[in-house]
Design a protein around this motif. Structure first.
Motif, PDB file in Angstrom:
ATOM      1  N   ARG A  58       0.833  -1.217   0.000  1.00  0.00           N
ATOM      2  CA  ARG A  58       0.000   0.000   0.000  1.00  0.00           C
ATOM      3  C   ARG A  58       0.863   1.260   0.000  1.00  0.00           C
ATOM      4  NH1 ARG A  58      -3.638  -3.430   2.994  1.00  0.00           N
ATOM      5  NH2 ARG A  58      -5.625  -3.523   1.871  1.00  0.00           N
ATOM      6  N   VAL A  59       2.001   1.183   0.666  1.00  0.00           N
ATOM      7  CA  VAL A  59       2.946   2.298   0.592  1.00  0.00           C
ATOM      8  C   VAL A  59       3.309   2.563  -0.861  1.00  0.00           C
ATOM      9  CG1 VAL A  59       5.321   2.994   1.130  1.00  0.00           C
ATOM     10  CG2 VAL A  59       3.879   2.002   2.916  1.00  0.00           C
ATOM     11  N   SER A  60       3.477   1.507  -1.635  1.00  0.00           N
ATOM     12  CA  SER A  60       3.815   1.639  -3.047  1.00  0.00           C
ATOM     13  C   SER A  60       2.763   2.444  -3.803  1.00  0.00           C
ATOM     14  CB  SER A  60       3.980   0.251  -3.676  1.00  0.00           C
ATOM     15  OG  SER A  60       4.369   0.358  -5.027  1.00  0.00           O
ATOM     16  N   THR A  61       1.510   2.208  -3.507  1.00  0.00           N
ATOM     17  CA  THR A  61       0.427   2.972  -4.146  1.00  0.00           C
ATOM     18  C   THR A  61       0.545   4.451  -3.819  1.00  0.00           C
ATOM     19  OG1 THR A  61      -1.053   1.060  -4.060  1.00  0.00           O
ATOM     20  CG2 THR A  61      -2.083   3.234  -4.282  1.00  0.00           C
ATOM     21  N   TYR A  62       0.812   4.759  -2.554  1.00  0.00           N
ATOM     22  CA  TYR A  62       0.951   6.158  -2.127  1.00  0.00           C
ATOM     23  C   TYR A  62       2.147   6.811  -2.830  1.00  0.00           C
ATOM     24  CZ  TYR A  62       0.930  10.215   0.983  1.00  0.00           C
ATOM     25  OH  TYR A  62       0.867  11.498   1.483  1.00  0.00           O
ATOM     26  N   LEU A  63       3.246   6.078  -2.939  1.00  0.00           N
ATOM     27  CA  LEU A  63       4.430   6.614  -3.600  1.00  0.00           C
ATOM     28  C   LEU A  63       4.156   6.927  -5.063  1.00  0.00           C
ATOM     29  CD1 LEU A  63       7.212   4.243  -2.211  1.00  0.00           C
ATOM     30  CD2 LEU A  63       6.702   6.574  -1.485  1.00  0.00           C
ATOM     31  N   ASN A  64       3.443   6.052  -5.721  1.00  0.00           N
ATOM     32  CA  ASN A  64       3.114   6.288  -7.124  1.00  0.00           C
ATOM     33  C   ASN A  64       2.315   7.571  -7.283  1.00  0.00           C
ATOM     34  OD1 ASN A  64       4.389   3.899  -7.860  1.00  0.00           O
ATOM     35  ND2 ASN A  64       2.495   2.692  -7.821  1.00  0.00           N
ATOM     36  N   GLU A  65       1.368   7.804  -6.373  1.00  0.00           N
ATOM     37  CA  GLU A  65       0.555   9.020  -6.418  1.00  0.00           C
ATOM     38  C   GLU A  65       1.413  10.263  -6.218  1.00  0.00           C
ATOM     39  OE1 GLU A  65      -2.327   8.499  -3.375  1.00  0.00           O
ATOM     40  OE2 GLU A  65      -3.534   7.044  -4.510  1.00  0.00           O
ATOM     41  N   GLN A  66       2.279  10.213  -5.203  1.00  0.00           N
ATOM     42  CA  GLN A  66       3.116  11.373  -4.891  1.00  0.00           C
ATOM     43  C   GLN A  66       4.104  11.679  -6.015  1.00  0.00           C
ATOM     44  OE1 GLN A  66       2.793  13.334  -1.859  1.00  0.00           O
ATOM     45  NE2 GLN A  66       0.898  12.197  -2.113  1.00  0.00           N
ATOM     46  N   ARG A  67       4.655  10.666  -6.620  1.00  0.00           N
ATOM     47  CA  ARG A  67       5.613  10.883  -7.704  1.00  0.00           C
ATOM     48  C   ARG A  67       4.945  11.452  -8.947  1.00  0.00           C
ATOM     49  NH1 ARG A  67       8.724   5.348  -5.936  1.00  0.00           N
ATOM     50  NH2 ARG A  67      10.337   6.376  -4.667  1.00  0.00           N
ATOM     51  N   LYS A  68       3.682  11.092  -9.181  1.00  0.00           N
ATOM     52  CA  LYS A  68       2.942  11.690 -10.296  1.00  0.00           C
ATOM     53  C   LYS A  68       2.645  13.163 -10.022  1.00  0.00           C
ATOM     54  CE  LYS A  68       0.656   7.498 -11.989  1.00  0.00           C
ATOM     55  NZ  LYS A  68      -0.648   6.772 -12.097  1.00  0.00           N
ATOM     56  N   LEU A  69       2.325  13.481  -8.765  1.00  0.00           N
ATOM     57  CA  LEU A  69       1.969  14.857  -8.411  1.00  0.00           C
ATOM     58  C   LEU A  69       3.173  15.789  -8.409  1.00  0.00           C
ATOM     59  CD1 LEU A  69      -0.541  14.304  -5.461  1.00  0.00           C
ATOM     60  CD2 LEU A  69      -1.050  15.435  -7.629  1.00  0.00           C
ATOM     61  N   TYR A  70       4.296  15.330  -7.866  1.00  0.00           N
ATOM     62  CA  TYR A  70       5.429  16.230  -7.630  1.00  0.00           C
ATOM     63  C   TYR A  70       6.631  15.947  -8.526  1.00  0.00           C
ATOM     64  CZ  TYR A  70       2.801  17.563  -3.511  1.00  0.00           C
ATOM     65  OH  TYR A  70       1.814  18.024  -2.672  1.00  0.00           O
ATOM     66  N   GLY A  71       6.559  14.874  -9.293  1.00  0.00           N
ATOM     67  CA  GLY A  71       7.704  14.486 -10.099  1.00  0.00           C
ATOM     68  C   GLY A  71       8.593  13.535  -9.330  1.00  0.00           C
ATOM     69  N   GLU A  72       9.047  12.499  -9.985  1.00  0.00           N
ATOM     70  CA  GLU A  72       9.824  11.471  -9.288  1.00  0.00           C
ATOM     71  C   GLU A  72      11.064  12.039  -8.613  1.00  0.00           C
ATOM     72  OE1 GLU A  72      11.845   7.173 -10.336  1.00  0.00           O
ATOM     73  OE2 GLU A  72       9.894   7.718 -11.172  1.00  0.00           O
ATOM     74  N   GLY A  73      11.686  13.011  -9.263  1.00  0.00           N
ATOM     75  CA  GLY A  73      12.898  13.589  -8.703  1.00  0.00           C
ATOM     76  C   GLY A  73      12.671  14.432  -7.473  1.00  0.00           C
ATOM     77  N   ASN A  74      11.460  14.873  -7.236  1.00  0.00           N
ATOM     78  CA  ASN A  74      11.174  15.748  -6.096  1.00  0.00           C
ATOM     79  C   ASN A  74      10.509  15.014  -4.937  1.00  0.00           C
ATOM     80  OD1 ASN A  74      12.300  17.845  -7.410  1.00  0.00           O
ATOM     81  ND2 ASN A  74      10.478  19.111  -7.570  1.00  0.00           N
ATOM     82  N   VAL A  75      10.578  13.703  -4.944  1.00  0.00           N
ATOM     83  CA  VAL A  75      10.095  12.893  -3.825  1.00  0.00           C
ATOM     84  C   VAL A  75      11.289  12.145  -3.246  1.00  0.00           C
ATOM     85  CG1 VAL A  75       8.591  11.008  -3.101  1.00  0.00           C
ATOM     86  CG2 VAL A  75       7.781  12.659  -4.798  1.00  0.00           C
ATOM     87  N   LEU A  76      11.593  12.431  -1.989  1.00  0.00           N
ATOM     88  CA  LEU A  76      12.716  11.791  -1.305  1.00  0.00           C
ATOM     89  C   LEU A  76      12.153  10.792  -0.305  1.00  0.00           C
ATOM     90  CD1 LEU A  76      15.832  13.692   0.012  1.00  0.00           C
ATOM     91  CD2 LEU A  76      14.858  11.799   1.284  1.00  0.00           C
TER      92      LEU A  76
END
Length: 575
Positions: A58-76
């Motif tokens: 489920r964490v993976s689902t949340y990460l996918n959402e955040q990376r789409k919103l902010y860009g993969e490079g801007n999610v640490l």
């Protein structure tokens, strides 16, 4: 005339460019943390055979959402330790299948973690496991205060600088230094653990001078405050954030308590403290906004929230990727060990002798040949049902990978140990209407219990009463050994305990029995080389069928007060 027009045009262009250059630019970066995952990799509890609310799936689902919103490079993305223990899937890849890439390393690499940190339960797996695991992770595992005794330098990288959209973010990792209070030195041989505040002062100064970060992050496997163990501060995260200026945010773990708050440090600056608790049910989600003008940072905001992922859908791509590891673990826990003639539960252990705890007592006495056994309910509400016993039941019977010790204690020390245990466990009743157990008004981390049940040790091998109307020091009356011989306060006995307790965990041996911490190692006369669960499993396989029952070697008094109080408190805890 033409020259004048050109000059005016150039001046106007210059002013226009100056105007554009002066416009502030805002960058948004997401900092996400998991902590104390405790083996919740899949959305399935391999112990209870039930779905899990949390999980890395489920964490993976949340990460996918955040990376789409902010860009993969801007999610640490960071993990804060205690990820290698808690579920059979972790145990299987820790100790059974050691040839494959550790499933935890494979998953964290798949999820593209940027940095990790060590936890005490990761150290508990032993050098062979955590050294292999860290080498397989494709990101740095931090540990500024884990010191190699040979070099006097950090055993793991102390920090890492990550650049996101031109913003330099330094992450300093530390662990609770109380490891020696819980774990045998064989688990951390060649290492020592430095005080967190002392370590932070040194490394914050070094990071500032060398790296010139725009943002400083603490990734600390320790709670905010509390617990002095052997003069070592177990949970020092808030003290570091407050007393060592420079941190913008401190991500915490270890104590399994959700927290999101801001404090003011010694320099008057705001620091965000955030803790997502455990079992991959929540992520710490921090939004970092950086405003730059003319290339310089002119403002910085840090806001946090705790993101609940339990209602998110499972990432099917994650599940498909790790389907072989899921099946291997399912096959492992499905192996039959033996059978049991009646259902046993830890619920009964809070109110008197119980078949569940006394089964462990009896097995510990059989394995060691000790005179006396100490044991506590490691799980608040565990159950093994009547019928066949499978491998997954062994994780209910014994939660942690503790070794089994035999130690030498005097009669006085045994009594002092039990006095402290029952003082943590029971209320001092003033009337029949009082609680039997020591309770809080609300759940503060251990259900309604004021103290964790894994420190509620009872004994087997001796006969004794616990007077719940008396204070600590006067509760315990030992009437003899279980075989009918007298109990002598001045005699030395052999006592079976787990390694957590034997190394000083819970303070029952140090504060209760009064044994100096530095003397504990010399009291150990025997230690198993494998974890206690292994030997319990071996004994059950040999016995075939278990017929557990309470040994009834101790009781609460006065019974006319205890019985109705126990019935009331059982409802408080479990209904």
């Amino acid at each position: 005339m033409n020259i004048r027009i050109c000059l005016m045009a150039l001046l106007s262009a210059g002013n226009l460019l100056g105007t554009y250059a002066a416009e502030p630019e805002e960058t948004t970066i997401k900092l996400l943390e998991t902590s104390d995952v405790h083996g919740a990799y899949f959305p399935y509890d391999f112990i209870t055979r039930q779905p899990l609310k949390g999980s890395l799936a489920r964490v993976s689902t949340y990460l996918n959402e955040q990376r789409k919103l902010y860009g993969e490079g801007n999610v640490l993305l960071m993990d804060n330790g205690d990820i290698l223990q808690g579920q059979p899937v972790a145990y299987y890849y820790n100790f059974i299948d050691t040839a494959s890439t550790h499933v935890c390393a494979a998953m964290l690499n798949y999820l593209k973690y940027d940095v990790g940190n060590m936890g005490n339960h990761d150290i508990e797996t032993g050098h062979a496991v955590y050294d292999r695991w860290t080498s397989q992770c494709r990101f740095p595992m931090l540990g500024a205060n884990i010191i190699d005794r040979n070099t006097n330098e950090p055993y793991l990288p102390p920090y890492r600088v990550l650049e996101r959209d031109g913003v330099r973010i330094a992450v300093l990792g530390m662990i609770t230094p109380a490891i020696p209070s819980w774990l045998p030195e064989t688990m951390w041989s060649g290492l020592r653990f430095e005080d967190m505040e002392t370590c932070a002062r040194r490394w914050v100064e070094a990071i500032r001078k060398k790296e010139h970060p725009d943002v400083l992050v603490g990734l600390f496997h320790a709670g905010p405050e509390g617990n002095l163990l052997d003069n070592v501060i177990e949970n020092g995260s808030e003290a570091v954030a407050r007393n060592v200026p420079g941190f913008d945010v401190v991500f915490m773990g270890h104590d399994h308590r959700r927290l999101c708050k801001k404090i003011q440090n010694a320099a008057g600056d705001s620091v965000l403290l955030i803790n997502p608790a455990n079992a991959a049910r929540t992520l710490a989600d921090v939004t970092l906004k950086i405003t730059r003008k003319d290339g310089r940072i002119v403002s910085k905001s840090v806001e946090g929230r705790l993101a609940d992922v339990t209602s998110l859908p499972i990432d099917q791509a994650f599940m498909d990727t790790f389907a072989p590891q899921y099946q291997a673990t399912l096959d492992f826990v499905s192996r039959k060990i033996g059978s049991i003639r009646s259902t046993i539960t830890t619920r009964n252990a809070f109110f008197g002798p119980s078949a569940f705890i006394d089964l462990i007592h009896q097995l510990q006495l059989d394995i060691t040949g000790a005179d006396i056994s100490f044991c506590a309910p490691l799980s608040f509400n565990a159950e093994i049902k009547e019928g066949d016993i499978y491998m997954n039941d062994m994780f209910n019977l014994y939660k942690y990978e503790n070794l089994l010790y035999t130690m030498r204690l005097t009669g006085h020390e045994i009594k002092g140990f039990l006095e402290m245990s029952y003082a943590l466990w029971t209320n001092q009743m003033q009337s029949p209407d009082d609680h039997l157990l020591l309770l809080n008004e609300k759940d503060e981390g251990f259900g309604r219990l004021k103290n964790p049940s894994y420190n509620f040790d009872s004994a087997a091998g001796i006969l004794y009463t616990v007077d719940v109307t008396q204070p600590e020091g006067k509760k315990i009356t030992i009437t003899g050994l279980a075989d009918g011989t007298p109990f002598d306060l001045n005699r030395t006995y052999t006592v079976a305990v787990n390694s957590y307790r034997g190394n000083g965990g819970g303070d029952l041996l140090t504060k209760g029995a009064g044994i100096p911490k530095e003397e504990l190692a010399s009291r150990i006369v025997f230690s198993t080389d494998k974890d206690l669960r292994y030997y319990l499993m071996e004994r059950i396989e040999k016995a075939g069928t278990l017929d557990p029952h309470p040994l009834n070697q101790w009781r609460f008094v006065p019974e006319e007060w205890v019985k109705p109080a126990a019935e009331r408190d059982r409802k408080v805890l479990f209904e």
